[in-house]
Design a protein around this motif. Structure first.
Motif, mmCIF file in Angstrom:
data_model
loop_
_atom_site.group_PDB
_atom_site.id
_atom_site.type_symbol
_atom_site.label_atom_id
_atom_site.label_comp_id
_atom_site.label_asym_id
_atom_site.label_seq_id
_atom_site.Cartn_x
_atom_site.Cartn_y
_atom_site.Cartn_z
ATOM 1 N N SER A 174 22.706 17.460 4.126
ATOM 2 C CA SER A 174 21.633 17.832 3.201
ATOM 3 C C SER A 174 22.034 17.720 1.740
ATOM 4 N N ASN A 175 23.260 18.125 1.403
ATOM 5 C CA ASN A 175 23.665 18.049 -0.010
ATOM 6 C C ASN A 175 23.812 16.603 -0.472
ATOM 7 N N GLU A 176 24.258 15.723 0.437
ATOM 8 C CA GLU A 176 24.358 14.310 0.098
ATOM 9 C C GLU A 176 22.981 13.682 -0.022
ATOM 10 N N ARG A 177 22.060 14.110 0.860
ATOM 11 C CA ARG A 177 20.684 13.609 0.777
ATOM 12 C C ARG A 177 20.078 13.959 -0.562
ATOM 13 N N GLU A 205 17.982 12.430 -5.807
ATOM 14 C CA GLU A 205 17.789 12.730 -7.222
ATOM 15 C C GLU A 205 18.314 11.595 -8.108
ATOM 16 N N GLU A 206 19.415 10.951 -7.668
ATOM 17 C CA GLU A 206 19.937 9.803 -8.420
ATOM 18 C C GLU A 206 18.913 8.670 -8.453
ATOM 19 N N LEU A 207 18.288 8.424 -7.310
ATOM 20 C CA LEU A 207 17.315 7.336 -7.223
ATOM 21 C C LEU A 207 16.042 7.647 -7.999
ATOM 22 N N VAL A 267 8.125 5.686 -5.878
ATOM 23 C CA VAL A 267 8.635 6.530 -4.791
ATOM 24 C C VAL A 267 8.974 5.651 -3.578
ATOM 25 N N ALA A 268 8.073 4.718 -3.253
ATOM 26 C CA ALA A 268 8.316 3.819 -2.120
ATOM 27 C C ALA A 268 9.580 2.990 -2.344
ATOM 28 N N LEU A 269 9.803 2.542 -3.568
ATOM 29 C CA LEU A 269 11.000 1.772 -3.882
ATOM 30 C C LEU A 269 12.251 2.640 -3.743
ATOM 31 N N ALA A 270 12.202 3.868 -4.262
ATOM 32 C CA ALA A 270 13.348 4.781 -4.150
ATOM 33 C C ALA A 270 13.654 5.083 -2.689
ATOM 34 N N ARG A 271 12.612 5.300 -1.883
ATOM 35 C CA ARG A 271 12.831 5.582 -0.458
ATOM 36 C C ARG A 271 13.494 4.401 0.247
ATOM 37 N N ALA A 272 13.073 3.181 -0.108
ATOM 38 C CA ALA A 272 13.661 1.997 0.515
ATOM 39 C C ALA A 272 15.125 1.820 0.132
ATOM 40 N N ASN A 309 0.808 -1.224 0.000
ATOM 41 C CA ASN A 309 0.000 0.000 0.000
ATOM 42 C C ASN A 309 0.847 1.282 0.000
ATOM 43 N N TYR A 310 2.069 1.173 -0.534
ATOM 44 C CA TYR A 310 2.994 2.301 -0.738
ATOM 45 C C TYR A 310 3.573 2.815 0.586
ATOM 46 N N SER A 311 2.708 3.222 1.534
ATOM 47 C CA SER A 311 3.154 3.731 2.842
ATOM 48 C C SER A 311 4.125 4.896 2.693
ATOM 49 N N ILE A 312 3.806 5.809 1.785
ATOM 50 C CA ILE A 312 4.608 7.034 1.702
ATOM 51 C C ILE A 312 3.836 8.168 2.367
ATOM 52 N N PHE A 313 4.564 9.198 2.785
ATOM 53 C CA PHE A 313 3.972 10.291 3.567
ATOM 54 C C PHE A 313 3.244 11.270 2.643
ATOM 55 N N ARG A 314 1.962 11.452 2.916
ATOM 56 C CA ARG A 314 1.127 12.293 2.055
ATOM 57 C C ARG A 314 1.469 13.768 2.167
ATOM 58 N N HIS A 315 1.995 14.193 3.317
ATOM 59 C CA HIS A 315 2.285 15.617 3.531
ATOM 60 C C HIS A 315 3.674 16.016 3.038
ATOM 61 N N MET A 316 4.434 15.063 2.504
ATOM 62 C CA MET A 316 5.775 15.338 1.996
ATOM 63 C C MET A 316 5.803 15.253 0.480
ATOM 64 N N THR A 317 6.718 15.986 -0.111
ATOM 65 C CA THR A 317 6.925 15.873 -1.548
ATOM 66 C C THR A 317 7.623 14.557 -1.861
ATOM 67 N N VAL A 318 7.711 14.270 -3.151
ATOM 68 C CA VAL A 318 8.404 13.059 -3.578
ATOM 69 C C VAL A 318 9.848 13.069 -3.093
ATOM 70 N N LEU A 319 10.528 14.193 -3.283
ATOM 71 C CA LEU A 319 11.928 14.301 -2.867
ATOM 72 C C LEU A 319 12.071 14.130 -1.357
ATOM 73 N N GLU A 320 11.188 14.751 -0.597
ATOM 74 C CA GLU A 320 11.246 14.650 0.868
ATOM 75 C C GLU A 320 10.983 13.215 1.329
ATOM 76 N N ASN A 321 10.090 12.501 0.639
ATOM 77 C CA ASN A 321 9.845 11.102 0.977
ATOM 78 C C ASN A 321 11.097 10.258 0.783
#
Length: 629
Positions: A106-109, A114-116, A141-146, A82-94
């Motif tokens: 922050s610059n490394e984050r 962006e690479e992912l 997005v969920a895959l990139a976050r993981a 069910n994705y489980s990504i945060f609705r109040h955050m942008t894609v990048l923030e997730n």
């Protein structure tokens, strides 16, 4: 990173959800756990992730024991259905979230996120919110976050289950490319066979908490070891024949027994698998000697599905051959097989219903031997000896494995119990060379039921003394509890039999009665025994019930015939127990099979129930088969 699971076990209350799963996954491998709903595959994944604590067993990641470590300490990434990504955050923030928790600069984050996003095909969408994305994009997005904090292990729990077919196919391609590129060890859980075959380096097949079989996709499809895998994966025809020297006898057909097949005894049942798409149909007899001919079949169903044509045939020459798959309809008298034709063959070979065609096999596969798996409950008295004798006779006659179990009341008695079991095992070693022994500590009935569940036995064998504490001869407290709660048939024996050649199946009309006929027929077929199906009608039996019983008995006779069992049917009037005993004496039955109702929310057996009374009154072994209304 390699993953090793050793005897991983999980219960919820009394329900065994994961049953001693042992598995090793290689570094960089994409491994798929495949199974139906409730098979335990997601629970295994959650235990590896640290989201669920195992009751027993060990989890090692790259040689490190992480069984009881927190999820954060394991270095794994998890993607939910069910994705489980945060609705109040942008894609990048997730995507940055996990790195932020780990206090990455922050610059490394930003660079890593962006690479992912570029890797998962979402470059330029970092400023969007989840509500502005499709389901497939949210799962990316969920895959990139993981993957953001570079986990050593990636765990995916039905990640594409909520998406439509087209999106699922696209994401599967993306996932495989990403996994190969990053070389991250990955476990994917799914019930989708197409998904498993497309993605997996290896597949583990699960059912009811057990890991049934592990192998490469091609091996599991064309050369599985077990009947479950053969019928669960893809569409397959599985027929049961018997060994005749160097041949497999299937009705009037004989196929050559492959030299590598692990079957030794003449008369032993042999199960063969042949895939529908590897089966050939033609109007004229086969001239190619490389084709194994099954004879002629009659086309009874034909389904056109574009490039694929599915054909069902009835094989008169296979009459009396039991079909494991496709499963025979109760009362069906002729064996059926399925054939799939594709491409040009599907377009060229258009048959008509009722047409007789020749059926040939390009190849077939012999499954590993499997008979009834019997749990023999042995105590150090006369009843324990009876259980050992009849349980070993049943296992030997049905060509199945068996285990001797003794329940010790206290831990200090376990060593003595094991020595006793070894003595019993040696006495039956010639009859059952693979006989195993088990000792458990605790209350007899509870430990018997736990062992039966954990070991997935098909029959529990109990011996009964000459008198019991219930007023019925031979029915003691352990037997009562096991009968009330067991999910598998229970064999109760008070007298010794030297063979298993005649079986009396006591049945009732309607759906419940099919259970005892099916199981009794299975025992009869494996033991090469004859069977009588008996229905007793009393003064309370209505005319409608009599009609239903008559239909049921004719279907039962046909069901036995299609299994190759020599059977007859019988209807008697009067008292149920008296007539069962009378017929058993007339047949000199070695075994009485009877069904026990399992009313919802109540114990299976009431003491006024005739099945219970029969167990106490019969001077022959009784096999009680649980059945539902």
């Amino acid at each position: 990173m390699s993953i090793r699971l050793t005897d991983l076990t999980k219960r919820y209350n009394e329900q065994l959800v994961v049953n001693r799963v042992s598995l090793e996954i290689r570094d960089g491998e994409l491994f798929v756990l495949l199974g139906g709903s409730g098979s335990g595959k997601s629970t295994v994944l959650r235990m590896i992730a640290g989201l669920t604590t195992p009751d027993a067993g060990k989890i090692e990641l790259n040689g490190r024991d992480v069984t009881y470590l927190s999820p954060q300490a394991r270095g794994v990434g998890f993607v939910f259905q069910n994705y489980s990504i945060f609705r109040h955050m942008t894609v990048l923030e997730n995507v940055e979230f996990g790195l932020r928790i780990r206090k990455t600069k922050s610059n490394e984050r930003r660079r890593r996120a962006e690479e992912l996003l570029d890797l998962v095909g979402l470059a330029g969408l970092g400023a969007r919110y989840p509500s502005q994305l499709s389901g497939g994009q949210q799962q990316r997005v969920a895959l990139a976050r993981a993957l953001a904090y570079q986990p050593a292990v990636l765990l995916l729990d039905e990640p594409f289950g909520a998406l439509d077919v087209k999106i699922r196919a696209q994401l599967r391609v993306s996932l495989k490319e990403i996994q190969r590129q990053l070389q991250v060890t990955t476990i994917l859980v799914t019930h989708d066979q197409e998904e498993a075959f497309e993605l997996a380096d290896r597949i583990g097949v699960m059912d009811t908490g057990r890991l049934i079989e592990v192998g490469a996709p091609e091996t599991l499809y064309y050369q599985p070891d077990t009947e479950f895998t053969a019928t669960f994966i893809g569409g397959g025809n599985v027929l049961v024949g018997r060994k005749e020297d160097k041949w497999i006898r299937l009705g009037s057909v004989a196929l050559p027994l492959p030299p590598e097949a692990a079957h030794t005894d003449n008369g032993a049942p042999i199960r063969i698998l042949f895939r529908p798409e590897r089966t050939i149909l033609q109007s004229e007899p086969f001239q190619d000697r490389a084709i194994q001919v099954l004879g002629q079949g009659e086309v009874i169903e034909q389904i056109f599905a574009g490039a694929v044509q599915r054909i069902v045939l009835e094989m008169e020459g296979l009459r009396g051959v039991r079909a494991v798959a496709p499963r025979a309809v109760y009362g069906q008298s002729v064996t059926r097989i399925e054939v799939i034709q594709t491409g040009a063959r599907a377009a060229e070979n258009i048959f008509t219903l009722g047409q007789k065609v020749w059926v040939g096999l390009r190849d077939f596969h012999v499954l590993d031997p499997a008979g009834l798996k019997v749990l023999i409950c042995v105590s150090q008295d006369a009843s324990g000896q009876l259980a050992a004798e009849m349980g070993s006779l049943l296992a030997h006659a049905t060509h199945g494995p068996a285990t001797l179990l003794h329940v010790a009341a206290r831990p200090e008695l376990a060593a003595q119990a094991r020595d006793y079991l070894e003595t019993v095992r040696r006495a039956f070693a010639a009859q059952l060379p693979g006989l195993d022994v088990r000792v458990r500590v605790g209350t007899s009935a509870a430990q018997i039921l736990l062992e039966a569940q954990e070991g997935h036995y098909e029959v529990i064998a109990l011996g009964q003394s000459a008198s019991g504490d219930t007023g019925f001869r031979g029915l003691g407290s352990t037997a009562r509890q096991v009968l009330e709660q067991a999910e598998v048939p229970v064999l109760l024996t008070q007298t010794k039999r030297v063979s298993l050649k005649q079986i009396l199946i006591c049945t009732r009309g309607g759906e419940p009665g099919k259970t005892d006929v099916a199981f009794g027929g299975r025992v009869a077929r494996r033991a090469d025994a004859a069977a009588t199906v008996l229905f007793v009608q009393t003064e309370q039996t209505t005319p409608e019930e009599q009609k239903r019983a008559a239909r049921h008995l004719l279907q039962a006779e046909a069901a036995l015939a299609v299994q190759g069992v020599r059977g007859k049917i019988k209807i008697l009037d009067g008292g149920i127990i008296e007539n069962i005993i009378r017929q058993a004496d007339a047949d000199d039955a070695d075994l009485i099979v009877i069904g026990a109702q399992a009313p919802r929310g109540r114990p299976r057996l009431r003491w006024q129930n005739f099945a219970t009374q029969l167990v106490g009154a019969a001077a022959r072994p009784v096999l009680v088969v649980p059945m539902n209304e």
